[in-house]
Enzyme design. Structure first.
Site, PDB file in Angstrom:
ATOM      1  CB  ALA A  92     -14.432   5.683 -17.793  1.00  0.00           C
ATOM      2  CG  ASP A 132      -7.969   6.296  -7.161  1.00  0.00           C
ATOM      3  OD1 ASP A 132      -8.876   7.280  -7.099  1.00  0.00           O
ATOM      4  OD2 ASP A 132      -7.998   5.633  -8.106  1.00  0.00           O
ATOM      5  CB  CYS A 140      -8.422   3.736  19.501  1.00  0.00           C
ATOM      6  SG  CYS A 140      -8.013   4.816  18.298  1.00  0.00           S
ATOM      7  CE1 TYR A 187      -4.050  -1.693  -0.452  1.00  0.00           C
ATOM      8  CE2 TYR A 187      -3.218  -3.205   1.135  1.00  0.00           C
ATOM      9  CZ  TYR A 187      -4.056  -2.880   0.148  1.00  0.00           C
ATOM     10  OH  TYR A 187      -5.007  -3.732  -0.192  1.00  0.00           O
ATOM     11  CB  SER A 199     -14.862  -6.626 -13.149  1.00  0.00           C
ATOM     12  OG  SER A 199     -14.635  -6.828 -11.734  1.00  0.00           O
ATOM     13  CG  HIS A 234     -14.099  -1.482  -1.378  1.00  0.00           C
ATOM     14  ND1 HIS A 234     -13.818  -2.096  -2.914  1.00  0.00           N
ATOM     15  CD2 HIS A 234     -14.783  -2.140  -0.953  1.00  0.00           C
ATOM     16  CE1 HIS A 234     -15.048  -2.796  -3.079  1.00  0.00           C
ATOM     17  NE2 HIS A 234     -15.627  -2.793  -1.799  1.00  0.00           N
ATOM     18  CG  LEU A 282     -12.606  -0.930 -22.131  1.00  0.00           C
ATOM     19  CD1 LEU A 282     -12.593   0.436 -22.841  1.00  0.00           C
ATOM     20  CD2 LEU A 282     -11.208  -1.290 -21.184  1.00  0.00           C
ATOM     21  CG  ASN A 341     -11.730   3.193  -7.861  1.00  0.00           C
ATOM     22  OD1 ASN A 341     -11.884   1.897  -7.930  1.00  0.00           O
ATOM     23  ND2 ASN A 341     -11.990   4.236  -8.917  1.00  0.00           N
TER      24      ASN A 341
HETATM   25  N1  APR Z   1     -12.953   2.750 -18.876  1.00  0.00           N
HETATM   26  C1  APR Z   1     -14.305   1.986 -18.588  1.00  0.00           C
HETATM   27  N2  APR Z   1     -14.110   0.966 -18.134  1.00  0.00           N
HETATM   28  C2  APR Z   1     -12.676   0.256 -18.009  1.00  0.00           C
HETATM   29  C3  APR Z   1     -11.601   0.957 -18.523  1.00  0.00           C
HETATM   30  C4  APR Z   1     -11.762   2.313 -19.071  1.00  0.00           C
HETATM   31  N3  APR Z   1     -10.702   3.167 -19.464  1.00  0.00           N
HETATM   32  N4  APR Z   1     -10.658   0.169 -18.475  1.00  0.00           N
HETATM   33  C5  APR Z   1     -10.880  -0.959 -17.798  1.00  0.00           C
HETATM   34  N5  APR Z   1     -12.263  -0.820 -17.631  1.00  0.00           N
HETATM   35  C6  APR Z   1     -13.142  -1.983 -16.715  1.00  0.00           C
HETATM   36  C7  APR Z   1     -12.947  -3.325 -17.187  1.00  0.00           C
HETATM   37  O1  APR Z   1     -13.416  -3.815 -18.297  1.00  0.00           O
HETATM   38  C8  APR Z   1     -13.321  -3.962 -15.895  1.00  0.00           C
HETATM   39  O2  APR Z   1     -14.673  -4.487 -16.207  1.00  0.00           O
HETATM   40  O3  APR Z   1     -13.071  -1.593 -15.483  1.00  0.00           O
HETATM   41  C9  APR Z   1     -13.469  -2.918 -14.957  1.00  0.00           C
HETATM   42  C10 APR Z   1     -12.394  -2.972 -13.678  1.00  0.00           C
HETATM   43  O4  APR Z   1     -12.625  -4.169 -13.112  1.00  0.00           O
HETATM   44  P1  APR Z   1     -11.759  -4.734 -11.808  1.00  0.00           P
HETATM   45  O5  APR Z   1     -10.392  -4.607 -12.161  1.00  0.00           O
HETATM   46  O6  APR Z   1     -12.434  -5.951 -11.055  1.00  0.00           O
HETATM   47  O7  APR Z   1     -11.936  -3.551 -10.878  1.00  0.00           O
HETATM   48  P2  APR Z   1     -13.222  -3.022  -9.465  1.00  0.00           P
HETATM   49  O8  APR Z   1     -14.398  -3.696 -10.317  1.00  0.00           O
HETATM   50  O9  APR Z   1     -13.074  -1.942  -9.355  1.00  0.00           O
HETATM   51  O10 APR Z   1     -12.889  -4.294  -8.492  1.00  0.00           O
HETATM   52  C11 APR Z   1     -13.679  -4.130  -7.544  1.00  0.00           C
HETATM   53  O11 APR Z   1     -12.346  -5.827  -6.037  1.00  0.00           O
HETATM   54  O12 APR Z   1     -10.137  -6.445  -5.815  1.00  0.00           O
HETATM   55  C12 APR Z   1     -11.376  -5.754  -5.076  1.00  0.00           C
HETATM   56  O13 APR Z   1     -11.395  -4.037  -3.585  1.00  0.00           O
HETATM   57  C13 APR Z   1     -10.904  -4.259  -4.875  1.00  0.00           C
HETATM   58  O14 APR Z   1     -12.194  -1.915  -5.209  1.00  0.00           O
HETATM   59  C14 APR Z   1     -11.833  -3.439  -5.852  1.00  0.00           C
HETATM   60  C15 APR Z   1     -12.824  -4.475  -6.004  1.00  0.00           C
END
Ligand code: APR
Length: 234
Positions: free
Chosen positions: A219, A94, A120, A56, A177, A109, A202, A92
């Site tokens: 996006a 970030d 605490c 991290y 995703s 998250h 995407l 996210n």
């Molecule tokens: N624009 C739009 N979508 C996009 C882009 C883009 N430029 N690039 C990638 N993607 C999409 C991918 O196709 C995918 O479906 O974003 C999604 C990202 O999926 P993950 O990597 O699984 O991320 P996320 O869904 O945020 O994960 C959820 O899982 O690991 C844990 O805690 C972590 O918050 C995270 C959670």
């Protein structure tokens, strides 16, 4: 369909991808370099705190080299202009939504730029490295950890999220995703409430079939176009 007044936006790693932050499950995603079970569980934090903290620390340091993209800016514009209820729920960790200017924002998250005292429960804004054993300013315990919701832990502010989804007319999912619950189930809650549901991603996701509409593309293009159309239709 009734008029749109209350909106919930869910964002995931895809919204930050064009800023240069790797997604979790895509090619080059973080999990390819680091196994989830090595870094993102309470057990890993107990058995190898140095690895978890370093992981991290690197991600926190990387924030200095990235900027919000057009999607973050468009959501911040929506936040400023929308007179109805709006809640941006991000998975996210970030800080790009807030750096773009979004305020009606919740990090379900956790946040890279925050430290959590395991003794605490105090959460403190934090920049720079966070070595294991760092002391909590509130209670003095050497128990600060990254303020991240690990697998198996309960996401933050679920009460607020449940209320917002229960009152929303439009639920929009951006760049996620649909692989991780409970966030992956929000679309179903929104549908039960009778809200319209829209996905901007995407590619097709695990949850695409649940949405009234899925728009596929980056996006940085889809989100500004959606926000422009929404604000123009008011
Ligand atoms: N624009 C739009 N979508 C996009 C882009 C883009 N430029 N690039 C990638 N993607 C999409 C991918 O196709 C995918 O479906 O974003 C999604 C990202 O999926 P993950 O990597 O699984 O991320 P996320 O869904 O945020 O994960 C959820 O899982 O690991 C844990 O805690 C972590 O918050 C995270 C959670």
């Amino acid at each position: 369909m009734h008029a749109i007044r209350n909106i919930v936006v869910l964002t995931g790693a895809g919204v930050s991808a064009e800023s240069g932050i790797a997604t979790f499950r895509g090619p080059g995603g973080l999990w390819e370099g680091h196994r989830v079970e090595d870094v993102c569980t309470p057990e890993a934090l107990r058995s190898d705190p140095a690895l978890v903290h370093r992981f991290y620390d690197l991600r926190r340091a990387a924030l200095g080299g990235v900027e919000p993209n057009a999607a973050h800016h468009a959501l911040a514009r929506l936040d400023r202009a929308w007179t109805g209820e709006l809640l941006i729920v991000t998975q996210n960790v970030d800080d790009l939504h807030e750096r773009a200017g979004a305020t009606r924002l919740l990090h379900m998250h956790g946040e890279l730029c925050s430290a959590l005292c395991a003794a605490c429960g105090t959460r403190t804004p934090h920049r720079g490295a966070l070595p294991p054993g760092s002391a909590c300013a509130a209670c003095g315990a050497a128990a600060l950890r990254p303020d991240i919701v690990f697998f198996g832990e309960i996401p933050y502010r679920m009460d607020r999220i449940v209320d917002a989804i229960g009152a929303c007319d439009l639920f929009v999912s951006i760049g996620t995703s649909g692989a991780v619950y409970p966030a992956a189930g929000f679309v179903q809650w929104a549908r039960e409430r009778g809200a319209a549901t829209l996905e901007l991603n995407l590619e097709r996701s695990a949850g695409s079939a649940m949405f009234d509409e899925s728009r596929l593309g980056p996006a940085g293009e889809l989100v500004p176009a959606w926000v422009d159309a929404l604000l123009a239709a008011r």
